[in-house]
Design a protein around this motif. Structure first.
Motif, short mmCIF file in Angstrom:
data_model
loop_
_atom_site.label_atom_id
_atom_site.label_comp_id
_atom_site.label_asym_id
_atom_site.label_seq_id
_atom_site.Cartn_x
_atom_site.Cartn_y
_atom_site.Cartn_z
N LEU A 15 -5.39 8.22 2.41
CA LEU A 15 -5.25 9.66 2.17
C LEU A 15 -6.61 10.32 1.97
O LEU A 15 -6.81 11.47 2.37
CB LEU A 15 -4.35 9.91 0.96
N SER A 16 -7.56 9.62 1.36
CA SER A 16 -8.89 10.21 1.15
C SER A 16 -9.62 10.39 2.47
O SER A 16 -10.44 11.29 2.61
CB SER A 16 -9.72 9.38 0.18
N ASP A 18 -7.92 10.99 5.45
CA ASP A 18 -7.20 12.04 6.17
C ASP A 18 -5.89 12.32 5.43
O ASP A 18 -4.91 11.59 5.59
CB ASP A 18 -6.92 11.63 7.61
N ALA A 19 -5.87 13.38 4.65
CA ALA A 19 -4.70 13.71 3.83
C ALA A 19 -3.58 14.35 4.65
O ALA A 19 -2.50 14.59 4.13
CB ALA A 19 -5.10 14.64 2.69
N ARG A 20 -3.82 14.61 5.94
CA ARG A 20 -2.79 15.23 6.78
C ARG A 20 -1.79 14.21 7.31
O ARG A 20 -0.78 14.60 7.89
CB ARG A 20 -3.44 15.94 7.97
N ILE A 41 3.74 7.95 -2.94
CA ILE A 41 2.96 9.19 -3.01
C ILE A 41 3.47 10.04 -4.17
O ILE A 41 2.68 10.56 -4.96
CB ILE A 41 3.03 9.96 -1.67
N GLU A 45 1.46 11.24 -7.52
CA GLU A 45 1.35 12.65 -7.88
C GLU A 45 1.85 12.88 -9.31
O GLU A 45 1.20 13.55 -10.11
CB GLU A 45 2.15 13.52 -6.91
N LEU A 50 -2.95 11.45 -7.90
CA LEU A 50 -3.07 12.22 -6.66
C LEU A 50 -2.82 13.67 -7.03
O LEU A 50 -1.72 14.04 -7.43
CB LEU A 50 -2.05 11.71 -5.65
N ARG A 53 -3.47 17.81 -1.90
CA ARG A 53 -4.26 17.54 -0.70
C ARG A 53 -4.93 18.85 -0.32
O ARG A 53 -4.26 19.85 -0.13
CB ARG A 53 -3.37 17.02 0.40
N ARG A 54 -6.24 18.81 -0.22
CA ARG A 54 -7.00 20.04 -0.01
C ARG A 54 -7.52 20.14 1.40
O ARG A 54 -7.87 19.14 2.02
CB ARG A 54 -8.18 20.09 -0.97
#
Length: 152
Positions: A15-16, A18-20, A41, A45, A50, A53-54
């Motif tokens: 995720l770090s 590519d968070a998409r 996930i 969160e 987590l 996602r920015r």
């Protein structure tokens, strides 16, 4: 939350980068089903590990060619409240990050500008007029490399 296992760490690393990525795509990479990945996930969160996602924007592509880090020392701590300074500085659109720090300065700011002349305008008209702004030190960013985090 219990300690992170190796799958959690691999998920965070993915995720770090590519968070998409969808839960299905992540699951295929990690050998998990889509629902199992989604549950992990959500658990990360809920545990606060987590934190969303920015979207990362490229300041140069948007016309902001200069990034400056400012150290700001408040002039008179007794006369101006920290809250007043923080409220005023966060209202300046060119200020991307405001960090209250220990050390030689009270605050560290990340400021973007179109060019040096634009930065000078922001500094003189906006930052130096902030309530309580005293001594300021500027460091112009020459280059930046993204380094992997602690899960690397």
């Amino acid at each position: 939350m219990s300690a992170l296992d190796e799958t959690d760490r691999a998920l965070l690393r993915a995720l770090s980068r590519d968070a998409r990525q969808t839960a299905g795509a992540l699951g295929r990479k990690l050998g998990l089903s889509q629902p199992a990945t989604w549950r992990r996930i959500k658990r990360l969160e809920e545990a606060g590990i987590l934190k969303g996602r920015r979207l990362r924007l490229d300041p140069q592509a948007l016309g902001f060619g200069v990034t400056v880090f400012l150290g700001v020392k408040l002039a008179a701590k007794g006369r101006v409240s920290v809250e007043d300074f923080e409220r005023a500085v966060t209202a300046i659109p060119e200020v991307q990050v405001v960090q209250h720090v220990l050390g030689a300065y009270d605050y560290r700011l990340r400021v973007v500008a179109r060019d040096i002349s634009d930065f000078e305008r922001v500094l003189r008209r906006r930052i130096m007029t902030l309530p309580g702004a005293g001594e300021v030190e500027a460091n112009v960013l020459l280059s930046e490399e993204r380094r992997p985090g602690p899960l690397g």
